[in-house]
Design a protein around this motif. Structure first.
Motif, mmCIF file in Angstrom:
data_model
loop_
_atom_site.group_PDB
_atom_site.id
_atom_site.type_symbol
_atom_site.label_atom_id
_atom_site.label_comp_id
_atom_site.label_asym_id
_atom_site.label_seq_id
_atom_site.Cartn_x
_atom_site.Cartn_y
_atom_site.Cartn_z
ATOM 1 N N LEU A 56 0.788 -1.237 0.000
ATOM 2 C CA LEU A 56 0.000 0.000 0.000
ATOM 3 C C LEU A 56 0.820 1.288 0.000
ATOM 4 C CD1 LEU A 56 -2.798 -1.077 2.518
ATOM 5 C CD2 LEU A 56 -2.968 -0.893 0.023
ATOM 6 N N VAL A 57 2.033 1.239 0.538
ATOM 7 C CA VAL A 57 2.839 2.465 0.602
ATOM 8 C C VAL A 57 3.989 2.416 -0.393
ATOM 9 C CG1 VAL A 57 4.282 3.924 2.094
ATOM 10 C CG2 VAL A 57 2.200 2.875 3.023
ATOM 11 N N GLU A 58 4.763 1.345 -0.350
ATOM 12 C CA GLU A 58 5.930 1.253 -1.233
ATOM 13 C C GLU A 58 5.564 0.853 -2.659
ATOM 14 O OE1 GLU A 58 9.457 0.045 1.856
ATOM 15 O OE2 GLU A 58 8.103 -1.557 1.214
ATOM 16 N N ARG A 59 4.378 0.253 -2.830
ATOM 17 C CA ARG A 59 3.928 -0.213 -4.148
ATOM 18 C C ARG A 59 4.972 -1.143 -4.775
ATOM 19 N NH1 ARG A 59 -1.196 1.024 -3.829
ATOM 20 N NH2 ARG A 59 -1.703 3.217 -3.753
ATOM 21 N N ASP A 60 5.442 -2.109 -3.977
ATOM 22 C CA ASP A 60 6.493 -3.023 -4.386
ATOM 23 C C ASP A 60 5.967 -4.458 -4.289
ATOM 24 O OD1 ASP A 60 8.769 -4.604 -4.720
ATOM 25 O OD2 ASP A 60 10.060 -3.257 -3.554
ATOM 26 N N PRO A 61 5.318 -4.959 -5.361
ATOM 27 C CA PRO A 61 4.721 -6.288 -5.305
ATOM 28 C C PRO A 61 5.746 -7.407 -5.106
ATOM 29 C CG PRO A 61 4.567 -5.394 -7.517
ATOM 30 C CD PRO A 61 5.101 -4.298 -6.647
ATOM 31 N N ASP A 62 6.957 -7.233 -5.630
ATOM 32 C CA ASP A 62 7.975 -8.267 -5.453
ATOM 33 C C ASP A 62 8.399 -8.372 -3.990
ATOM 34 O OD1 ASP A 62 7.941 -8.934 -8.152
ATOM 35 O OD2 ASP A 62 9.475 -7.439 -8.642
ATOM 36 N N LYS A 63 8.541 -7.236 -3.337
ATOM 37 C CA LYS A 63 8.884 -7.246 -1.915
ATOM 38 C C LYS A 63 7.739 -7.865 -1.108
ATOM 39 C CE LYS A 63 10.291 -4.264 1.916
ATOM 40 N NZ LYS A 63 10.620 -2.874 2.303
ATOM 41 N N ARG A 64 6.529 -7.527 -1.489
ATOM 42 C CA ARG A 64 5.377 -8.075 -0.774
ATOM 43 C C ARG A 64 5.358 -9.597 -0.861
ATOM 44 N NH1 ARG A 64 -0.869 -8.106 -2.259
ATOM 45 N NH2 ARG A 64 -1.669 -8.769 -0.244
ATOM 46 N N ILE A 65 5.572 -10.134 -2.052
ATOM 47 C CA ILE A 65 5.535 -11.594 -2.189
ATOM 48 C C ILE A 65 6.689 -12.244 -1.433
ATOM 49 C CG2 ILE A 65 6.792 -11.986 -4.357
ATOM 50 C CD1 ILE A 65 4.367 -13.873 -5.067
ATOM 51 N N ARG A 66 7.860 -11.604 -1.421
ATOM 52 C CA ARG A 66 8.995 -12.145 -0.640
ATOM 53 C C ARG A 66 8.641 -12.211 0.842
ATOM 54 N NH1 ARG A 66 11.958 -8.691 -3.817
ATOM 55 N NH2 ARG A 66 12.238 -7.238 -2.087
ATOM 56 N N LEU A 67 8.031 -11.136 1.349
ATOM 57 C CA LEU A 67 7.660 -11.098 2.766
ATOM 58 C C LEU A 67 6.578 -12.134 3.096
ATOM 59 C CD1 LEU A 67 7.716 -7.246 3.223
ATOM 60 C CD2 LEU A 67 9.169 -8.879 4.458
ATOM 61 N N LEU A 68 5.609 -12.293 2.203
ATOM 62 C CA LEU A 68 4.568 -13.294 2.438
ATOM 63 C C LEU A 68 5.140 -14.702 2.390
ATOM 64 C CD1 LEU A 68 1.585 -11.742 0.468
ATOM 65 C CD2 LEU A 68 1.837 -11.937 2.957
ATOM 66 N N ARG A 69 6.047 -14.964 1.470
ATOM 67 C CA ARG A 69 6.686 -16.288 1.406
ATOM 68 C C ARG A 69 7.518 -16.534 2.665
ATOM 69 N NH1 ARG A 69 5.807 -18.826 -3.306
ATOM 70 N NH2 ARG A 69 5.468 -17.624 -5.207
ATOM 71 N N GLU A 70 8.194 -15.505 3.141
ATOM 72 C CA GLU A 70 8.960 -15.636 4.391
ATOM 73 C C GLU A 70 8.021 -15.937 5.555
ATOM 74 O OE1 GLU A 70 11.741 -12.968 7.414
ATOM 75 O OE2 GLU A 70 11.332 -12.202 5.404
ATOM 76 N N SER A 71 6.914 -15.253 5.602
ATOM 77 C CA SER A 71 5.938 -15.476 6.663
ATOM 78 C C SER A 71 5.413 -16.909 6.639
ATOM 79 C CB SER A 71 4.786 -14.474 6.521
ATOM 80 O OG SER A 71 3.875 -14.612 7.571
#
Length: 192
Positions: free
Chosen positions: A74-89
């Motif tokens: 929502l803030v950084e608008r970085d879908p690749d970072k989001r998916i990395r964080l979700l996979r880490e979670s």
């Protein structure tokens, strides 16, 4: 519960009530940000997400990962970072149904239906009453062309949410994808 039932106006109100009790409640800000985004209140969404991120230091690691993924979206608008964080979670917390749900929905948005289905099925297997995931799993099947399984899951979603209109609407949308317009119209009239 309101967020999961797509009652976003009510969810915004409830999160504001929670924040009146605890102005540093990071997870309340996360869900406020998500509901506000769905309601197209971009300013409120961004402000709430920034506060969720700011106050996440006091949250659990599992919640911090959810918030960081939301911040990336929502803030950084970085879908690749989001998916990395979700996979880490999901890697760190394989039994966390919300992490699985968020990852599955993101994969669905990327049209990666087989993996989305696998991830959502895992979330539903952890909690067969997790209707939010049942709904999204049904959509993944519908979008991948398996309409029979989608309709079966939407029926399950309706059973889990008696009297709620969203399951009926979802069935109507599936009928449109199937080209069954009269059946879709009937479901939408039922929704109204």
């Amino acid at each position: 519960s309101e967020y999961e039932k797509y009652y976003h106006l009510e969810a915004v109100r409830t999160m504001r009530e929670a924040l009146a009790l605890d102005s540093e409640f990071a997870m309340a800000y996360l869900y406020l940000a998500r509901s506000a985004a769905i309601l197209f209140d971009i300013d409120l969404s961004r402000e709430a997400m920034e506060k969720a991120y700011r106050y996440s230091a006091t949250a659990s690691e599992k919640e911090r990962l959810q918030i960081a993924a939301g911040y990336a979206e929502l803030v950084e608008r970085d879908p690749d970072k989001r998916i990395r964080l979700l996979r880490e979670s999901v890697r760190k917390y394989p039994d966390e149904k919300y992490a699985l749900f968020d990852l599955g929905r993101l994969l669905q948005g990327r049209r990666e239906y087989p993996e989305s289905i696998t991830v959502m099925e895992r979330a539903v297997s952890l909690d067969p009453e997790f209707s939010f995931a049942v709904n999204q799993l049904a959509y993944a099947y519908a979008m991948s062309g398996n309409f029979d399984e989608a309709l079966r899951l939407f029926a399950r979603y309706a059973e889990l949410n008696p009297g709620d209109v969203n399951p009926v609407d979802s069935i109507g949308e599936t009928y449109i994808r199937m080209g069954r317009l009269a059946a879709a119209e009937e479901k939408f009239r039922e929704t109204l």
